[in-house]
Write a protein that holds these residues in place. Structure first.
Motif, short mmCIF file in Angstrom:
data_model
loop_
_atom_site.label_atom_id
_atom_site.label_comp_id
_atom_site.label_asym_id
_atom_site.label_seq_id
_atom_site.Cartn_x
_atom_site.Cartn_y
_atom_site.Cartn_z
N THR A 123 0.81 -1.22 0.00
CA THR A 123 0.00 0.00 0.00
C THR A 123 0.84 1.26 0.00
O THR A 123 0.29 2.37 -0.13
CB THR A 123 -0.94 0.02 1.21
N SER A 124 2.16 1.13 0.16
CA SER A 124 3.05 2.29 0.09
C SER A 124 4.41 1.82 -0.40
O SER A 124 4.70 0.62 -0.43
CB SER A 124 3.19 2.99 1.45
N THR A 125 5.28 2.77 -0.76
CA THR A 125 6.61 2.40 -1.26
C THR A 125 7.52 1.90 -0.15
O THR A 125 8.61 1.40 -0.42
CB THR A 125 7.28 3.61 -1.93
N THR A 126 7.11 2.01 1.10
CA THR A 126 7.91 1.53 2.22
C THR A 126 7.26 0.33 2.90
O THR A 126 7.67 -0.05 3.99
CB THR A 126 8.10 2.66 3.26
N ASN A 127 6.28 -0.26 2.27
CA ASN A 127 5.57 -1.40 2.87
C ASN A 127 5.40 -2.48 1.82
O ASN A 127 4.51 -2.42 0.97
CB ASN A 127 4.21 -0.94 3.39
N SER A 128 6.28 -3.48 1.88
CA SER A 128 6.20 -4.55 0.89
C SER A 128 5.48 -5.78 1.41
O SER A 128 4.89 -6.53 0.64
CB SER A 128 7.61 -4.95 0.44
N ASP A 129 5.52 -6.00 2.73
CA ASP A 129 4.95 -7.22 3.30
C ASP A 129 4.16 -6.98 4.57
O ASP A 129 4.00 -7.89 5.38
CB ASP A 129 6.07 -8.24 3.59
N GLY A 130 3.69 -5.78 4.77
CA GLY A 130 2.88 -5.51 5.96
C GLY A 130 3.62 -4.81 7.07
O GLY A 130 3.03 -4.42 8.07
N TRP A 131 4.95 -4.63 6.90
CA TRP A 131 5.77 -3.93 7.89
C TRP A 131 5.94 -2.48 7.45
O TRP A 131 6.35 -2.22 6.34
CB TRP A 131 7.13 -4.60 8.05
N GLU A 132 5.66 -1.56 8.37
CA GLU A 132 5.70 -0.14 8.04
C GLU A 132 6.42 0.66 9.13
O GLU A 132 6.23 0.40 10.31
CB GLU A 132 4.27 0.41 7.89
N TYR A 133 7.30 1.58 8.70
CA TYR A 133 7.97 2.45 9.66
C TYR A 133 7.61 3.92 9.49
O TYR A 133 7.78 4.71 10.42
CB TYR A 133 9.49 2.29 9.60
N VAL A 134 7.13 4.34 8.35
CA VAL A 134 6.79 5.74 8.12
C VAL A 134 5.57 6.11 8.98
O VAL A 134 4.54 5.45 8.96
CB VAL A 134 6.51 6.01 6.63
N ASN A 135 5.75 7.17 9.77
CA ASN A 135 4.70 7.67 10.67
C ASN A 135 4.25 6.64 11.70
O ASN A 135 3.12 6.68 12.19
CB ASN A 135 3.48 8.16 9.87
N GLN A 136 5.15 5.74 12.08
CA GLN A 136 4.85 4.74 13.11
C GLN A 136 5.46 5.12 14.45
O GLN A 136 5.50 4.30 15.37
CB GLN A 136 5.38 3.38 12.66
N GLN A 137 5.94 6.34 14.60
CA GLN A 137 6.58 6.76 15.83
C GLN A 137 5.59 6.79 17.00
O GLN A 137 4.41 7.07 16.81
CB GLN A 137 7.21 8.15 15.66
N PRO A 138 6.08 6.49 18.22
CA PRO A 138 5.22 6.61 19.40
C PRO A 138 4.77 8.06 19.60
O PRO A 138 5.40 8.99 19.10
CB PRO A 138 6.13 6.16 20.55
N LEU A 139 3.70 8.23 20.32
CA LEU A 139 3.12 9.55 20.56
C LEU A 139 4.15 10.48 21.19
O LEU A 139 4.81 10.14 22.16
CB LEU A 139 1.90 9.42 21.48
#
Length: 398
Positions: A111-127
């Motif tokens: 669903t994004s250029t940084t998510n190939s297999d369900g793992w995502e780091y963009v905008n995943q930072q803690p509050l």
């Protein structure tokens, strides 16, 4: 456990790299051109490998659904011996991934250029923490290094620090250390209580020296900070097993030190210098177990209601016993003592067979001889495959 960093952008042809610190590419007709300046985002996929080799690896998300990744690049390299990358000296490191949180989100692959297999780091930072943004490969870097820790939460926080080793000397270099608690007892009841850590992924991008090229998947191998140990009995004459009883078994350090099962572990990753592997250190607590007391067997067989296999009167409620312990180096010799058919016997296992590395399983095979003596027959060490070492020394105490 294996983690792959993948890109979603169009694949590009990677050309042959020249020189252990060089990132120029050779043309077919000779001459040199720079690497293409193509922006390739880094993405993640994760797979964890079981320590027990009888079980296949499984997706990391079946065990934990988040990890923290740390990434650095070196912008300078002083080449050492020609055609020998082992003494290349890397410096001028820059942080790429400052402990980014990578989350598993179901049904989001692609669903994004940084998510190939369900793992995502963009905008995943803690509050309340700084925004996590897309990271791209830098073709001008002389080396990349990645490492990560998976499954660490508020109940077992990871301390991350940089240190200077041999400060002020010609051998000075920088390292990154990850420290957390490892308790085998908690691991036995809650496999998520102790985080995984990864081996250092290092590459200069030079495929001529076996380094992986930049821009292609980066694989991180995750392991738990434990070793697994078991001991097994075999019989010189297998027909005697059904009538030979083995009792009061104790396999332990000859100096009677405890076998450590909990403490703090520190994994040290070099950021500069010539080092390209992580190192592991465990600071054990005072406690532990005094000995391994139950041998391993998968099943028992009975004759007229009495257990006769793997040997006479073996405990039918003690199948499948494998001990989880802290890794240990330089323990010295171990001694096995027991009663064989009512007679006291013992044998020494040389120190060379008693080093335990993190992520490895060790099987000590003892042979019961026809005269009731016992000897160390073989030692099996396994990480991804079993590798058997025949004991070089056999020591009897008659």
């Amino acid at each position: 456990m294996t983690v792959r960093f993948r890109h979603i952008a169009q694949w590009v042809m990677m050309t042959v790299l020249l020189g252990s610190c060089d990132h120029d590419a050779a043309l077919e007709g000779g001459g040199v051109v720079p690497e293409p300046e193509i922006s390739i985002p880094i993405a993640f996929t994760a797979q964890q490998q079981e320590q027990d080799i009888t079980r296949a690896g499984s997706p990391l998300e079946s065990k934990v659904n988040f990890f923290k990744v740390y990434g650095f690049k070196n912008m300078t390299c002083n080449e050492g011996t020609a055609n020998n990358p082992t003494d290349d000296d890397y410096s001028d490191y820059q942080e790429v991934f400052p402990g980014y949180v990578v989350n598993w989100v179901a049904n989001t692959a692609g669903t994004s250029t940084t998510n190939s297999d369900g793992w995502e780091y963009v905008n995943q930072q803690p509050l309340g923490q700084e925004e996590q943004t897309i990271k791209y490969w830098d073709w001008n870097a002389k080396a990349y290094r990645f490492f990560a820790v998976a499954g660490a939460d508020g109940t077992n926080q990871v301390t991350a620090t940089t240190k200077t080793i041999n400060a002020g000397t010609a051998d000075e270099y920088e390292v990154y250390e990850l420290t957390y608690n490892a308790d085998a007892e908690k691991e036995a009841t809650d496999p998520t209580a102790v985080p995984y850590y990864s081996r250092l992924w290092f590459s200069s991008g030079n495929t001529s020296y076996g380094h992986r090229p930049f821009g292609q998947p980066v694989e991180l191998e995750f392991i738990k900070p434990f070793s697994k140990v078991r001991f097994i009995f075999t019989f010189e004459d297998p027909t005697l097993a059904k009538e030979t009883e083995l009792k009061e078994k104790r396999f332990h350090p000859t100096d009677n030190n405890t076998i450590k099962t909990s403490g703090k572990v520190t994994i040290t990753y070099p950021l500069t210098g010539t080092g390209v592997r992580e190192s592991f250190h465990a600071t054990a607590e005072a406690g532990g177990i005094s000995a391994f007391t139950q041998d391993y067997y998968a099943t028992v067989e009975k004759t007229n209601g009495t257990v006769t296999s793997p040997y006479f009167n073996a405990d039918e409620n003690a199948t499948g016993i494998v001990y989880t312990v802290l890794p240990a180096i330089g323990q010295g010799t171990y001694i096995l003592s027991l009663y064989v058919g009512g007679d006291p016997k013992s044998t020494i296992v040389p120190a060379e067979f008693m080093d335990w590395l993190p992520g490895y399983s060790y099987t000590y095979i003892f042979k019961v001889h026809v005269d009731k003596s016992v000897s160390i027959d073989a030692v099996q060490s396994a990480f991804t495959e079993w590798e058997e070492f025949t004991a070089k020394h056999t020591v009897y105490n008659w």
